[in-house]
Write a protein that holds these residues in place. Structure first.
Motif, PDB file in Angstrom:
ATOM      1  N   ARG A  54      82.070  28.264 -59.472  1.00  0.00           N
ATOM      2  CA  ARG A  54      82.467  28.962 -58.241  1.00  0.00           C
ATOM      3  C   ARG A  54      82.948  30.398 -58.487  1.00  0.00           C
ATOM      4  NH1 ARG A  54      83.960  27.988 -52.919  1.00  0.00           N
ATOM      5  NH2 ARG A  54      83.569  25.764 -53.058  1.00  0.00           N
ATOM      6  N   PRO A  55      83.814  30.671 -59.464  1.00  0.00           N
ATOM      7  CA  PRO A  55      84.260  32.064 -59.656  1.00  0.00           C
ATOM      8  C   PRO A  55      83.093  33.017 -59.962  1.00  0.00           C
ATOM      9  CG  PRO A  55      85.696  30.558 -60.841  1.00  0.00           C
ATOM     10  CD  PRO A  55      84.533  29.747 -60.356  1.00  0.00           C
ATOM     11  N   ARG A  56      82.141  32.561 -60.756  1.00  0.00           N
ATOM     12  CA  ARG A  56      80.987  33.400 -61.080  1.00  0.00           C
ATOM     13  C   ARG A  56      80.113  33.615 -59.847  1.00  0.00           C
ATOM     14  NH1 ARG A  56      76.021  32.400 -62.284  1.00  0.00           N
ATOM     15  NH2 ARG A  56      76.319  30.159 -62.412  1.00  0.00           N
TER      16      ARG A  56
ATOM     17  N   ILE B 187      79.227  37.191 -57.939  1.00  0.00           N
ATOM     18  CA  ILE B 187      77.867  37.638 -57.614  1.00  0.00           C
ATOM     19  C   ILE B 187      77.793  38.024 -56.132  1.00  0.00           C
ATOM     20  CG2 ILE B 187      75.476  36.867 -57.318  1.00  0.00           C
ATOM     21  CD1 ILE B 187      75.931  35.089 -59.835  1.00  0.00           C
ATOM     22  N   ALA B 188      78.255  37.131 -55.271  1.00  0.00           N
ATOM     23  CA  ALA B 188      78.200  37.383 -53.831  1.00  0.00           C
ATOM     24  C   ALA B 188      79.064  38.578 -53.442  1.00  0.00           C
ATOM     25  CB  ALA B 188      78.636  36.134 -53.061  1.00  0.00           C
TER      26      ALA B 188
ATOM     27  N   GLU C 110      82.940  37.400 -46.709  1.00  0.00           N
ATOM     28  CA  GLU C 110      81.500  37.127 -46.672  1.00  0.00           C
ATOM     29  C   GLU C 110      81.045  36.457 -47.957  1.00  0.00           C
ATOM     30  OE1 GLU C 110      79.247  40.598 -45.687  1.00  0.00           O
ATOM     31  OE2 GLU C 110      80.271  40.859 -43.776  1.00  0.00           O
ATOM     32  N   ALA C 111      81.622  36.855 -49.083  1.00  0.00           N
ATOM     33  CA  ALA C 111      81.277  36.227 -50.358  1.00  0.00           C
ATOM     34  C   ALA C 111      81.666  34.754 -50.347  1.00  0.00           C
ATOM     35  CB  ALA C 111      81.963  36.955 -51.516  1.00  0.00           C
TER      36      ALA C 111
ATOM     37  N   LEU D  33      71.642  23.975 -64.016  1.00  0.00           N
ATOM     38  CA  LEU D  33      72.429  24.015 -62.782  1.00  0.00           C
ATOM     39  C   LEU D  33      73.011  25.395 -62.514  1.00  0.00           C
ATOM     40  CD1 LEU D  33      74.272  20.589 -62.777  1.00  0.00           C
ATOM     41  CD2 LEU D  33      72.493  21.363 -61.215  1.00  0.00           C
ATOM     42  N   ALA D  34      73.534  26.056 -63.529  1.00  0.00           N
ATOM     43  CA  ALA D  34      74.131  27.380 -63.323  1.00  0.00           C
ATOM     44  C   ALA D  34      73.091  28.354 -62.767  1.00  0.00           C
ATOM     45  CB  ALA D  34      74.729  27.911 -64.621  1.00  0.00           C
ATOM     46  N   GLY D  35      71.874  28.310 -63.296  1.00  0.00           N
ATOM     47  CA  GLY D  35      70.805  29.166 -62.807  1.00  0.00           C
ATOM     48  C   GLY D  35      70.419  28.821 -61.381  1.00  0.00           C
ATOM     49  N   TRP D  36      70.378  27.532 -61.088  1.00  0.00           N
ATOM     50  CA  TRP D  36      70.035  27.069 -59.740  1.00  0.00           C
ATOM     51  C   TRP D  36      71.099  27.503 -58.743  1.00  0.00           C
ATOM     52  CZ3 TRP D  36      71.244  21.872 -57.317  1.00  0.00           C
ATOM     53  CH2 TRP D  36      70.454  21.637 -56.190  1.00  0.00           C
TER      54      TRP D  36
END
Length: 75
Positions: A19-21, A25-26, A35-36, A57-60
């Motif tokens: 979630r933090p990563r 990104i958002a 919004e993120a 999973l991280a990539g997905w």
């Protein structure tokens, strides 16, 4: 396919770890904390409903968050 509570809990734990990563990104895409967070929540909703065996999973998670972020920019 019916997903067990154990599988759902495992997926939720993996998502929470990322979630933090995903939020970072958002946030970089949208320049707004609220919004993120919306994008991350939307990402979880899509992930939690998916029925797929994903190896990375991280990539997905990232891919879904980016798609949701771009969609958010175009609305």
């Amino acid at each position: 396919t019916i997903v067990s509570n154990e599988e759902t809990n495992w997926l939720a734990a993996r998502f929470e770890a990322d979630r933090p990563r995903l939020h970072a990104i958002a946030r970089r895409m949208l320049s707004s904390r609220a919004e993120a967070e919306d994008v991350v929540q939307d990402t979880w909703m899509r992930v939690s409903r998916a029925d797929a065996g994903i190896d990375n999973l991280a990539g997905w998670f990232s891919t879904i968050a980016i798609i949701d972020g771009v969609t958010s920019l175009t609305i």
